[in-house]
Design a protein around this motif. Structure first.
Motif, short mmCIF file in Angstrom:
data_model
loop_
_atom_site.label_atom_id
_atom_site.label_comp_id
_atom_site.label_asym_id
_atom_site.label_seq_id
_atom_site.Cartn_x
_atom_site.Cartn_y
_atom_site.Cartn_z
N LEU A 47 0.83 -1.20 0.00
CA LEU A 47 0.00 0.00 0.00
C LEU A 47 0.87 1.26 0.00
CD1 LEU A 47 -2.64 -1.09 2.66
CD2 LEU A 47 -3.03 -0.89 0.20
N ARG A 48 0.29 2.38 -0.40
CA ARG A 48 1.05 3.64 -0.36
C ARG A 48 1.55 3.89 1.07
NH1 ARG A 48 -1.93 9.06 -1.60
NH2 ARG A 48 -2.51 7.98 -3.53
N GLY A 49 2.79 4.38 1.16
CA GLY A 49 3.38 4.62 2.46
C GLY A 49 3.93 3.38 3.13
N SER A 53 6.44 0.93 -2.07
CA SER A 53 5.52 1.80 -2.80
C SER A 53 5.78 3.27 -2.49
CB SER A 53 4.06 1.45 -2.46
OG SER A 53 3.68 0.26 -3.10
N PRO A 54 5.33 4.17 -3.37
CA PRO A 54 5.53 5.60 -3.12
C PRO A 54 4.79 6.07 -1.88
CG PRO A 54 4.91 5.20 -5.41
CD PRO A 54 4.70 3.91 -4.68
N ARG A 55 5.25 7.19 -1.35
CA ARG A 55 4.56 7.87 -0.25
C ARG A 55 3.49 8.77 -0.84
NH1 ARG A 55 7.02 3.77 1.39
NH2 ARG A 55 7.92 3.87 3.47
N GLY A 56 2.52 9.14 -0.01
CA GLY A 56 1.49 10.05 -0.48
C GLY A 56 2.01 11.47 -0.60
N GLU A 57 1.30 12.27 -1.35
CA GLU A 57 1.65 13.68 -1.53
C GLU A 57 0.53 14.54 -0.97
OE1 GLU A 57 2.48 14.40 -5.61
OE2 GLU A 57 4.27 13.12 -5.65
N PHE A 129 4.74 2.33 18.22
CA PHE A 129 5.32 1.04 17.87
C PHE A 129 6.41 1.18 16.81
CE2 PHE A 129 5.29 -3.24 15.91
CZ PHE A 129 5.49 -4.00 17.04
N ARG A 130 6.27 2.18 15.98
CA ARG A 130 7.31 2.45 14.96
C ARG A 130 8.66 2.68 15.62
NH1 ARG A 130 10.81 3.35 11.82
NH2 ARG A 130 10.72 4.25 9.73
N ARG A 131 8.64 3.24 16.84
CA ARG A 131 9.89 3.56 17.55
C ARG A 131 10.35 2.43 18.45
NH1 ARG A 131 6.94 8.32 18.72
NH2 ARG A 131 6.88 7.74 20.93
N ILE A 132 9.44 1.68 19.03
CA ILE A 132 9.83 0.70 20.05
C ILE A 132 9.76 -0.73 19.56
CG2 ILE A 132 9.03 2.27 21.86
CD1 ILE A 132 6.63 0.41 22.25
N GLY A 133 9.40 -0.93 18.30
CA GLY A 133 9.21 -2.28 17.79
C GLY A 133 10.52 -2.99 17.49
N THR A 134 11.25 -3.35 18.52
CA THR A 134 12.50 -4.09 18.37
C THR A 134 12.21 -5.58 18.18
OG1 THR A 134 12.69 -4.48 20.73
CG2 THR A 134 13.68 -2.45 19.87
N TRP A 160 8.02 1.79 6.64
CA TRP A 160 6.66 2.32 6.80
C TRP A 160 6.66 3.80 7.16
CZ3 TRP A 160 4.07 2.69 12.00
CH2 TRP A 160 2.74 3.09 11.89
N ASP A 161 5.76 4.54 6.54
CA ASP A 161 5.52 5.94 6.89
C ASP A 161 4.38 5.97 7.91
OD1 ASP A 161 4.95 8.63 7.09
OD2 ASP A 161 4.60 8.95 4.95
N SER A 162 4.70 6.31 9.16
CA SER A 162 3.69 6.28 10.22
C SER A 162 2.59 7.30 10.03
CB SER A 162 4.35 6.47 11.59
OG SER A 162 5.02 7.71 11.67
N ASP A 163 2.76 8.25 9.12
CA ASP A 163 1.68 9.19 8.81
C ASP A 163 0.47 8.47 8.20
OD1 ASP A 163 2.83 11.46 9.80
OD2 ASP A 163 3.40 12.30 7.85
#
Length: 237
Positions: A47-49, A53-57, A129-134, A160-163
């Protein structure tokens, strides 16, 4: 937007696999080959992001990411008329909104967060989770996962783009159960699903969905119990 895809097999039937939030096509490392062995040409998408795959604009996460954007990308990237389409979590939400354009013969919505805007659900845990997912953290959360699944989760998080999470919950007006299915549709639930309440499951049945629960699994049914995931599709595919 054209999304990155990965293929398994070369059968004369096509199956589409659409991952959930903060993952990518690698989450299907067991299911993709298993469906290929059953005679499918299997296409897994990022999926986007997510993934490659590309990130959204756009100026804000709400502009870059949301159910309609995810769905439009699927319709722009994947072939219409597949024999089977499977979406997990966010992928199920995107697939539901693209199903009228993709027109697969049959659909599986795996633990789908159709009504995602509810107490206890929100973007914050995913962003954290993006930061602590070791590796140690993921292994502790999912002690039954194979090492390869932990590797795939870590790789997905890194790409992954967490946005995407922030953008999704910026569209609460799109949080709702679907109406009658456009094609034959199976809703596959985790045991004591946090995404679909018993009352919502009953309503989905009333609206024409087949609903099945995979005993002993959490939200990532296909990684908690790949054999159970596939067994729940018996008689459906």
């Amino acid at each position: 937007m054209k999304l990155h895809t990965h293929e398994w097999g070369g059968g004369d039937r096509t199956a589409l696999l659409i991952h959930g939030l903060q993952s990518d096509h690698r989450t299907w490392r067991v299911i993709g080959p298993a469906l290929a062995a059953r005679g499918y040409r299997v296409i897994g998408v990022d999926l986007r992001g997510h993934g490659a795959s590309p990130r959204g604009e756009g100026a804000t996460p709400a502009d870059r990411y949301g159910p309609e954007q995810f769905a439009e990308d699927l319709a722009d990237t994947l072939p219409a008329g597949a024999a089977l389409a499977v979406g997990h979590s966010l992928g199920a939400l995107a697939l539901w909104r693209a199903v009228d354009r993709l027109k697969p013969d049959r659909v599986v919505y795996s633990d789908p967060p159709f009504a995602f805007d509810r107490p206890g659900l929100g973007p914050e845990p995913f962003v954290v989770f993006r930061r602590i997912g070791t590796r140690a953290f993921i292994t502790a959360m999912h002690p039954g996962w194979a090492a390869e699944d932990v590797d795939a989760e870590l790789a997905g998080l890194a790409a992954w783009d967490s946005d995407t999470a922030v953008g999704l919950w910026a569209h609460p007006e799109l949080s709702a159960l679907p109406g009658a299915p456009a094609v034959p549709s199976l809703v596959q639930l985790a045991d004591a699903s946090a995404m679909v309440t018993p009352e919502e499951a009953a309503e989905l049945r009333r609206r024409g969905y087949e609903v099945r629960t995979v005993a002993g699994t959490g939200h990532c049914i296909h990684r908690d119990d790949p054999d159970g995931f596939l067994a729940s599709l018996d008689g459906w595919i």
